[in-house]
Design a protein around this motif. Sequence first.
Motif, short mmCIF file in Angstrom:
data_model
loop_
_atom_site.label_atom_id
_atom_site.label_comp_id
_atom_site.label_asym_id
_atom_site.label_seq_id
_atom_site.Cartn_x
_atom_site.Cartn_y
_atom_site.Cartn_z
N ALA A 1 -0.79 0.73 -1.86
CA ALA A 1 -1.28 -0.21 -2.98
C ALA A 1 -2.70 0.38 -3.28
O ALA A 1 -3.06 0.33 -4.64
CB ALA A 1 -1.08 -1.53 -2.82
N ARG A 2 -3.62 0.31 -2.46
CA ARG A 2 -5.04 0.89 -2.71
C ARG A 2 -5.22 2.13 -3.31
O ARG A 2 -5.99 2.14 -4.13
CB ARG A 2 -5.65 0.83 -1.29
CG ARG A 2 -6.17 -0.49 -0.90
CD ARG A 2 -7.40 -0.32 0.04
NE ARG A 2 -7.59 -1.53 1.00
CZ ARG A 2 -8.64 -1.71 1.89
NH1 ARG A 2 -9.12 -0.44 2.38
NH2 ARG A 2 -8.89 -2.68 2.44
N GLN A 3 -4.21 2.95 -2.80
CA GLN A 3 -4.36 4.14 -3.65
C GLN A 3 -3.45 4.22 -4.95
O GLN A 3 -3.48 5.13 -5.83
CB GLN A 3 -3.54 5.23 -2.85
CG GLN A 3 -4.21 5.69 -1.37
CD GLN A 3 -3.65 6.69 -0.71
OE1 GLN A 3 -2.66 6.51 -0.63
NE2 GLN A 3 -4.27 7.37 0.18
N GLY A 4 -3.04 3.01 -5.31
CA GLY A 4 -2.08 3.10 -6.55
C GLY A 4 -0.89 3.47 -6.67
O GLY A 4 -0.29 4.00 -7.85
N ARG A 5 -0.20 3.91 -5.40
CA ARG A 5 1.00 4.71 -5.22
C ARG A 5 2.06 3.85 -4.96
O ARG A 5 2.72 3.39 -4.04
CB ARG A 5 0.99 5.76 -4.11
CG ARG A 5 -0.14 6.56 -4.36
CD ARG A 5 -0.65 7.47 -2.96
NE ARG A 5 0.63 7.91 -2.43
CZ ARG A 5 0.48 8.50 -1.01
NH1 ARG A 5 -0.76 8.55 -0.34
NH2 ARG A 5 1.51 9.13 -0.58
N LEU A 6 2.28 2.84 -6.09
CA LEU A 6 3.27 1.90 -6.10
C LEU A 6 4.80 2.39 -5.78
O LEU A 6 5.42 1.73 -4.87
CB LEU A 6 3.66 1.04 -7.33
CG LEU A 6 4.34 0.05 -7.36
CD1 LEU A 6 3.93 -1.08 -6.46
CD2 LEU A 6 4.48 -0.75 -8.91
N HIS A 7 5.16 3.67 -6.12
CA HIS A 7 6.64 4.09 -5.36
C HIS A 7 6.42 4.27 -4.14
O HIS A 7 7.52 4.39 -3.37
CB HIS A 7 6.69 5.68 -6.38
CG HIS A 7 5.90 6.74 -6.01
ND1 HIS A 7 4.39 6.64 -6.19
CD2 HIS A 7 5.91 7.72 -5.26
CE1 HIS A 7 3.58 7.81 -5.55
NE2 HIS A 7 4.58 8.30 -5.04
N GLN A 8 5.34 4.64 -3.43
CA GLN A 8 5.14 4.67 -1.92
C GLN A 8 5.48 3.42 -1.30
O GLN A 8 6.07 3.09 -0.35
CB GLN A 8 4.00 5.47 -1.55
CG GLN A 8 3.92 6.78 -1.65
CD GLN A 8 5.14 7.53 -1.01
OE1 GLN A 8 6.06 8.23 -1.58
NE2 GLN A 8 4.93 7.51 0.49
N VAL A 9 4.83 2.38 -2.00
CA VAL A 9 5.06 0.92 -1.57
C VAL A 9 6.36 0.62 -1.58
O VAL A 9 6.88 0.06 -0.58
CB VAL A 9 4.24 -0.13 -2.39
CG1 VAL A 9 4.62 -1.54 -1.94
CG2 VAL A 9 2.68 0.19 -2.43
N THR A 10 7.29 0.80 -2.54
CA THR A 10 8.55 0.65 -2.63
C THR A 10 9.33 1.48 -1.61
O THR A 10 10.18 0.80 -0.87
CB THR A 10 9.25 0.84 -3.98
OG1 THR A 10 8.45 0.16 -4.96
CG2 THR A 10 10.70 0.45 -4.18
N THR B 1 7.15 -11.01 1.50
CA THR B 1 6.20 -11.64 0.63
C THR B 1 5.02 -10.56 0.28
O THR B 1 4.72 -10.49 -1.01
CB THR B 1 5.50 -12.98 1.40
OG1 THR B 1 6.60 -13.60 1.46
CG2 THR B 1 4.51 -13.19 0.43
N LEU B 2 4.59 -9.62 0.99
CA LEU B 2 3.72 -8.65 0.85
C LEU B 2 4.10 -7.85 -0.16
O LEU B 2 3.58 -7.53 -1.10
CB LEU B 2 3.19 -7.91 2.07
CG LEU B 2 2.21 -6.80 2.08
CD1 LEU B 2 0.81 -7.33 1.07
CD2 LEU B 2 2.01 -5.92 2.94
N TYR B 3 5.07 -7.32 -0.08
CA TYR B 3 6.10 -6.29 -1.15
C TYR B 3 6.19 -7.03 -2.26
O TYR B 3 5.67 -6.34 -3.47
CB TYR B 3 7.38 -5.86 -0.47
CG TYR B 3 8.24 -4.96 -1.49
CD1 TYR B 3 7.59 -3.87 -1.69
CD2 TYR B 3 9.24 -5.53 -2.17
CE1 TYR B 3 8.28 -2.95 -2.80
CE2 TYR B 3 10.04 -4.70 -2.92
CZ TYR B 3 9.52 -3.62 -3.25
OH TYR B 3 10.19 -2.74 -4.43
#
Length: 131
Positions: free
Chosen positions: A87-96, A120-122
């Motif tokens: 998330a810090r890197q702006g890589r939302l696809h990786q978060v998912t 909750t974090l997700y």
Amino acid sequence: QKLERAGNFASAIDVYRGDFLVDEPYEDWALLRRETLRVKYLDLLDRLTTSYLAADRIGECISAAQQILHQDACREDAHRLLMRCYARQGRLHQVTRQFELCSRAIDSALGCQPSEATTTLYRSIRLEHAR
């Protein structure tokens, strides 16, 4: 000082070469020693991720968290850490993707869903980036 501590942790981690007497998995006398060393290794990796995150060394933090998951795919704290880093890197696809990996690992090993903290974090990361 944080970077020095991270260097010390990284040096200690480099000494670990895998599970103790891995070729003798059923030797009773080696079981406790093997698990003790493994727990210490994971603890050092956890401390290393904390140091890297505090120093904003996100790439190295990601690498260390992945090492934790390589040893124990059900460590939700490591999955959450990776989601924060991505998330810090702006890589939302990786978060998912990380949340999905976590969900599959937990379901496969334990037959349940990730904890409320992980879910909750997700959701909060998704909401924050949706704005």
